[in-house]
Design an enzyme around this catalytic site. Sequence first.
Site, PDB file in Angstrom:
ATOM      1  N   LYS A 166       0.915  -1.240   0.131  1.00 48.62           N
ATOM      2  CA  LYS A 166       0.169   0.189  -0.011  1.00 48.62           C
ATOM      3  C   LYS A 166       0.864   1.205   0.056  1.00 48.62           C
ATOM      4  O   LYS A 166       1.961   1.148   0.646  1.00 48.62           O
ATOM      5  CB  LYS A 166      -0.912   0.031   1.071  1.00 48.62           C
ATOM      6  CG  LYS A 166      -2.010   1.078   1.293  1.00 48.62           C
ATOM      7  CD  LYS A 166      -2.966   0.722   2.624  1.00 48.62           C
ATOM      8  CE  LYS A 166      -3.815   1.987   2.736  1.00 48.62           C
ATOM      9  NZ  LYS A 166      -4.822   1.679   3.888  1.00 48.62           N
ATOM     10  N   SER A 208      -9.517   2.331   2.928  1.00 49.51           N
ATOM     11  CA  SER A 208      -8.738   2.916   1.945  1.00 49.51           C
ATOM     12  C   SER A 208      -7.967   2.106   1.062  1.00 49.51           C
ATOM     13  O   SER A 208      -7.138   2.557   0.457  1.00 49.51           O
ATOM     14  CB  SER A 208      -7.781   3.976   2.778  1.00 49.51           C
ATOM     15  OG  SER A 208      -7.203   3.394   3.682  1.00 49.51           O
ATOM     16  N   SER A 214     -10.224   0.093   7.051  1.00 48.07           N
ATOM     17  CA  SER A 214      -9.531   0.300   5.640  1.00 48.07           C
ATOM     18  C   SER A 214      -8.984  -1.032   5.314  1.00 48.07           C
ATOM     19  O   SER A 214      -8.620  -0.893   4.006  1.00 48.07           O
ATOM     20  CB  SER A 214      -8.564   1.434   5.648  1.00 48.07           C
ATOM     21  OG  SER A 214      -9.374   2.690   6.000  1.00 48.07           O
TER      22      SER A 214
END
Length: 488
Positions: free
Chosen positions: A69, A144, A168
């Site tokens: 990420k 996210s 997330s």
Amino acid sequence: MTKYMTKSIEEIHAALKQGEVTSADLIKESLEKSHEVQEKCNAFVTILDDAKETAVTDNLLSGIPYGIKDNYSTKGILSTGSSNTLKDYVPFFTATAIENLERAGAVAVNKTVLDEFGMGGTGTTGHTGTVLNPWDTTRICAGSSAGSAAAVAAGVYPYATGSDTGDSIRKPAAYCGIVGYKPTYGMISRYGLFPFASSLDHCGALTRSVKDAAIVVDNMKGIDKNDMTSWDSKDINLYESITGEVKGKKLCYIKELCDIKNYPNADNELKQHLENFHNALNKCKDLGMEVEEVSVDRNLINAIYSTYIVIYSAESSSNMSNLTGLIFGPRGTGDNYIDIIKDHRTKGFSPLIKRRFVIGSYVLQAQNKDRYFHNAQRVRRLLVDTWKNLFKTYDAVILPVSIGPAKKLAELDKDYDANTIALDEHLQVGNFGGFPSITIPDGFVNGLPVALNITGNCYDDANVLNIAYALENSMNYKNQIAGGEKHD
């Protein structure tokens, strides 16, 4: 050529050890799939076409590609946080969790898109554009960790790192039909993770099975002198602790969230989702677990989301005050440093981020702090105490994730029934208390994956994963690839 990136970590490792495939072969396959998925889903900020193979050792992750990420700092590799304010930022150090994976021999092949700085639940606010769900590209992945979820679900690799401040990791996993695991707060060092809301931020992993999640987190975790909230977990071996023996375990679910009678305006998607959940509860009973319904004050449950917004807005506005355009990032323009900072932040942040910084600054003002920020902290304590009290009797709380499958991009501005907000946002309690929490698929609604969540007490990660593993094995949704391909 056999596809390996759709297999489990154990299967890929066995193939490597037996000489069926090389690390270089896996990297080539993963990079080819990365470019394919980028065209379809826009999942990546950076694809590392020059990724190099590593030696295959006894470590299960050695030689196997994965994704990072893009809010994890990676030395010499663009790390943007999916924000224009860091669109050219190349760090000089690597996050501890990523260093741990590198030591295990894991091979990073891309950096994945997120909502800007992790502040969003849709995967639509990253500076490179919207991430599309590989099951249905008219729908979101949630956020996210949208890029990581899309990539793992599409078969780019068996796992990717994520971060979880409210849900997330776990909600994108649910929307993409995979597993999302957020361990106990501090089990994985946050050093090098771009800070969002420090008291809520967790590192974790997105995989296609519970056992893979255990393998990955075993290799990410560990105490770190650079993160004072990290703790020594060397005596915890998640992978070896998974036995599938759960007879006598006790689970509870919350009536106010799970009873369809509480949703008089429920659509067919919500009805089917809750039916899937109750079917999973029956499977828990078949496995020898006790499952009981409990009741929690509805007013307290309804306060989860607003409490979350106040706390993370306050903490993020403080954490990101260093994004001035003076230290790093593209320089703003102006006649003095105040104008330069104002120009940088005005042009660099998305409207969503700006709104949240305004809220954060407002609730921290002296005249507002007790009414908003301190009250939010008081409600947080009430919620954590309520869950802690449940853990005195039960091994875990089991609940459905969200109100159904992934939402359509065209309907993100749709007004949803206010009665469903708590069901859509309850995973945030796991961050309030730092509890270990895992999402696993439990079926489909209208051809799209849905999921349930299992959350346990702090430091009881092995128990939570073992329950999830046993339940996962009783269903047929392990190792799912978007489009319906399965590897059981």
